[in-house]
Design a protein around this motif. Sequence first.
Motif, PDB file in Angstrom:
ATOM      1  N   GLY A  51       0.797  -1.221   0.000  1.00 25.45           N
ATOM      2  CA  GLY A  51       0.000   0.000   0.000  1.00 25.45           C
ATOM      3  C   GLY A  51       0.829   1.270   0.000  1.00 25.45           C
ATOM      4  N   TYR A  52       2.117   1.152  -0.274  1.00 23.34           N
ATOM      5  CA  TYR A  52       2.992   2.324  -0.216  1.00 23.34           C
ATOM      6  C   TYR A  52       2.746   3.313  -1.348  1.00 23.34           C
ATOM      7  CZ  TYR A  52       5.601  -0.185   3.399  1.00 23.34           C
ATOM      8  OH  TYR A  52       5.964  -0.846   4.533  1.00 23.34           O
ATOM      9  N   ALA A  53       2.310   2.851  -2.503  1.00 20.22           N
ATOM     10  CA  ALA A  53       1.998   3.782  -3.596  1.00 20.22           C
ATOM     11  C   ALA A  53       0.858   4.705  -3.168  1.00 20.22           C
ATOM     12  CB  ALA A  53       1.646   3.026  -4.871  1.00 20.22           C
ATOM     13  N   ALA A  54      -0.110   4.172  -2.450  1.00 24.82           N
ATOM     14  CA  ALA A  54      -1.224   4.990  -1.957  1.00 24.82           C
ATOM     15  C   ALA A  54      -0.739   6.000  -0.923  1.00 24.82           C
ATOM     16  CB  ALA A  54      -2.317   4.102  -1.367  1.00 24.82           C
ATOM     17  N   VAL A  55       0.150   5.584  -0.046  1.00 26.82           N
ATOM     18  CA  VAL A  55       0.714   6.495   0.964  1.00 26.82           C
ATOM     19  C   VAL A  55       1.448   7.640   0.269  1.00 26.82           C
ATOM     20  CG1 VAL A  55       2.452   6.678   2.809  1.00 26.82           C
ATOM     21  CG2 VAL A  55       0.907   4.708   2.740  1.00 26.82           C
ATOM     22  N   LEU A  56       2.237   7.305  -0.724  1.00 28.01           N
ATOM     23  CA  LEU A  56       3.008   8.285  -1.487  1.00 28.01           C
ATOM     24  C   LEU A  56       2.093   9.256  -2.232  1.00 28.01           C
ATOM     25  CD1 LEU A  56       5.811   9.156  -2.522  1.00 28.01           C
ATOM     26  CD2 LEU A  56       5.695   7.276  -4.152  1.00 28.01           C
ATOM     27  N   THR A  57       1.080   8.730  -2.887  1.00 25.36           N
ATOM     28  CA  THR A  57       0.157   9.558  -3.653  1.00 25.36           C
ATOM     29  C   THR A  57      -0.649  10.476  -2.745  1.00 25.36           C
ATOM     30  OG1 THR A  57       0.057   7.870  -5.361  1.00 25.36           O
ATOM     31  CG2 THR A  57      -1.729   9.492  -5.322  1.00 25.36           C
ATOM     32  N   ALA A  82      -7.078   8.934  -7.654  1.00 31.94           N
ATOM     33  CA  ALA A  82      -7.993  10.081  -7.612  1.00 31.94           C
ATOM     34  C   ALA A  82      -9.433   9.649  -7.857  1.00 31.94           C
ATOM     35  CB  ALA A  82      -7.563  11.129  -8.636  1.00 31.94           C
ATOM     36  N   GLU A  83      -9.624   8.695  -8.766  1.00 33.28           N
ATOM     37  CA  GLU A  83     -10.975   8.200  -9.047  1.00 33.28           C
ATOM     38  C   GLU A  83     -11.570   7.476  -7.841  1.00 33.28           C
ATOM     39  OE1 GLU A  83     -10.359   5.890 -12.594  1.00 33.28           O
ATOM     40  OE2 GLU A  83     -10.047   7.692 -13.815  1.00 33.28           O
ATOM     41  N   LYS A  84     -10.734   6.808  -7.060  1.00 32.74           N
ATOM     42  CA  LYS A  84     -11.190   6.060  -5.882  1.00 32.74           C
ATOM     43  C   LYS A  84     -11.338   6.950  -4.643  1.00 32.74           C
ATOM     44  CE  LYS A  84      -9.218   1.618  -7.203  1.00 32.74           C
ATOM     45  NZ  LYS A  84      -8.248   0.585  -6.853  1.00 32.74           N
ATOM     46  N   HIS A  85     -10.774   8.156  -4.699  1.00 37.00           N
ATOM     47  CA  HIS A  85     -10.767   9.053  -3.540  1.00 37.00           C
ATOM     48  C   HIS A  85     -11.367  10.403  -3.922  1.00 37.00           C
ATOM     49  CE1 HIS A  85      -8.397   6.369  -0.970  1.00 37.00           C
ATOM     50  NE2 HIS A  85      -7.877   5.972  -2.115  1.00 37.00           N
ATOM     51  N   PRO A  86     -12.695  10.483  -3.942  1.00 36.99           N
ATOM     52  CA  PRO A  86     -13.358  11.721  -4.359  1.00 36.99           C
ATOM     53  C   PRO A  86     -13.047  12.914  -3.454  1.00 36.99           C
ATOM     54  CG  PRO A  86     -14.942  10.166  -3.463  1.00 36.99           C
ATOM     55  CD  PRO A  86     -13.643   9.435  -3.583  1.00 36.99           C
ATOM     56  N   GLU A  87     -12.490  12.680  -2.292  1.00 38.50           N
ATOM     57  CA  GLU A  87     -12.119  13.789  -1.414  1.00 38.50           C
ATOM     58  C   GLU A  87     -11.009  14.659  -2.017  1.00 38.50           C
ATOM     59  OE1 GLU A  87      -9.790  10.194   0.350  1.00 38.50           O
ATOM     60  OE2 GLU A  87     -11.653  10.538  -0.748  1.00 38.50           O
ATOM     61  N   TYR A  88     -10.392  14.181  -3.090  1.00 38.65           N
ATOM     62  CA  TYR A  88      -9.365  14.964  -3.785  1.00 38.65           C
ATOM     63  C   TYR A  88      -9.885  15.600  -5.070  1.00 38.65           C
ATOM     64  CZ  TYR A  88      -5.988  13.224  -0.480  1.00 38.65           C
ATOM     65  OH  TYR A  88      -5.314  12.949   0.688  1.00 38.65           O
ATOM     66  N   ALA A  89     -11.182  15.532  -5.328  1.00 39.35           N
ATOM     67  CA  ALA A  89     -11.759  16.089  -6.559  1.00 39.35           C
ATOM     68  C   ALA A  89     -11.512  17.587  -6.676  1.00 39.35           C
ATOM     69  CB  ALA A  89     -13.258  15.791  -6.620  1.00 39.35           C
ATOM     70  N   ASP A  90     -11.373  18.275  -5.548  1.00 39.17           N
ATOM     71  CA  ASP A  90     -11.142  19.722  -5.579  1.00 39.17           C
ATOM     72  C   ASP A  90      -9.711  20.092  -5.952  1.00 39.17           C
ATOM     73  OD1 ASP A  90     -10.216  18.682  -3.073  1.00 39.17           O
ATOM     74  OD2 ASP A  90     -10.200  20.715  -2.257  1.00 39.17           O
ATOM     75  N   VAL A  91      -8.804  19.116  -5.938  1.00 41.09           N
ATOM     76  CA  VAL A  91      -7.397  19.437  -6.178  1.00 41.09           C
ATOM     77  C   VAL A  91      -6.803  18.730  -7.406  1.00 41.09           C
ATOM     78  CG1 VAL A  91      -6.388  17.664  -4.669  1.00 41.09           C
ATOM     79  CG2 VAL A  91      -5.189  19.801  -5.003  1.00 41.09           C
ATOM     80  N   VAL A  92      -7.385  17.617  -7.819  1.00 37.38           N
ATOM     81  CA  VAL A  92      -6.751  16.828  -8.893  1.00 37.38           C
ATOM     82  C   VAL A  92      -7.692  16.659 -10.065  1.00 37.38           C
ATOM     83  CG1 VAL A  92      -7.365  14.560  -7.944  1.00 37.38           C
ATOM     84  CG2 VAL A  92      -5.380  14.776  -9.393  1.00 37.38           C
ATOM     85  N   GLU A  93      -7.119  16.752 -11.253  1.00 32.86           N
ATOM     86  CA  GLU A  93      -7.833  16.435 -12.483  1.00 32.86           C
ATOM     87  C   GLU A  93      -7.027  15.348 -13.189  1.00 32.86           C
ATOM     88  OE1 GLU A  93      -6.418  19.478 -15.841  1.00 32.86           O
ATOM     89  OE2 GLU A  93      -7.242  20.491 -14.081  1.00 32.86           O
ATOM     90  N   VAL A  94      -7.716  14.536 -13.958  1.00 31.98           N
ATOM     91  CA  VAL A  94      -7.060  13.453 -14.679  1.00 31.98           C
ATOM     92  C   VAL A  94      -6.793  13.929 -16.100  1.00 31.98           C
ATOM     93  CG1 VAL A  94      -7.300  11.091 -15.520  1.00 31.98           C
ATOM     94  CG2 VAL A  94      -8.179  11.704 -13.257  1.00 31.98           C
TER      95      VAL A  94
END
Length: 98
Positions: A51-57, A82-94
């Motif tokens: 799960g380290y990639a998730a920690v890093l991201t 970002a798709e799995k974590h909508p709490e970042y929708a305000d900061v990230v775009e794909v």
Amino acid sequence: MADVTVTHSPERERYVLTVDGEQAGYLDYVDEVDVRLLTHTVVHETHAGNGYAAVLTKAALDDVRDSGKRARAVCSYVAKYAEKHPEYADVVEVAADR
């Protein structure tokens, strides 16, 4: 339990993941004026599956949010996160061209 840290290395345009004092991965980016392009995420094979990639991201996205910039997910892993974590929708775009 492993000692896991993420540090920001702005001079290298990189977030560095350290596990028990050993570099275990990184997330590269390219800064533009108001957008940080998150381009490539790597977790070394010896640390894969923890799960380290998730920690890093998460650390990278939190840092981008704190900086007042927006993030653009060019890296496929960051885009999926970002798709799995909508709490970042305000900061990230794909990025459409990823």
